[in-house]
Design a protein around this motif. Sequence first.
Motif: not given
Length: 198
Positions: A122-141
């Motif tokens: 999930t941390v790798e997802v956060m790094k790869a898609h940091a600019q995406s609000e939708a992905v960042s919201e999903a990953a942070s949740g």
Amino acid sequence: EDDATVAERTLRALAHIAAHEGNQIKCGALGWVAATVKTMGKHAENAAVIEAACGALRNLSLNVDNQRLCGNSDAAEAITVALKTHLQDAGVVEWACTALHNICALTANSGRCGRAGAVEATVEVMKAHAQSEAVSEAASGCLRNLTADLQNQKRLTGCEGVHAVFEVQALHPGNESIALHTDITLRRVVPNAILSQD
């Protein structure tokens, strides 16, 4: 139609059916959690199938009985594989993180997901898609619920995850969900003295 196309359509239909609360427990009782996980193993490289499967698990796991079924199956492992295999696919990782978020709403599942490598993935997802609000919201949740487990808190600090959480928080200051998720996560893993500093 080939097998993958049939699987994708079936899983998208399942996600639609399981979006309705009254259908979730029925689908679980009919074995759809296990069937979805099995399909993910069979079509692990097919992004369309995996996205549909994660969407189905996301909706199925809104129900606590299905959260238990996910915890007793290989759902944690299958979703973690999906995060790693399809890291650059925003659609897949958004649904995968949301599915994990729901599965880990049952705290007992958080440990298994962590042992499967879900925190690091999930941390790798956060790094790869940091600019995406939708992905960042999903990953942070997802990280919020994962870090209800003490060992997962240690995993987060051990993979430079804290920096990734801070970065997502800073990039999306207007998103209340991201703010809430990241604040809860950070307060679990970072001393309050550090959080209170400007």
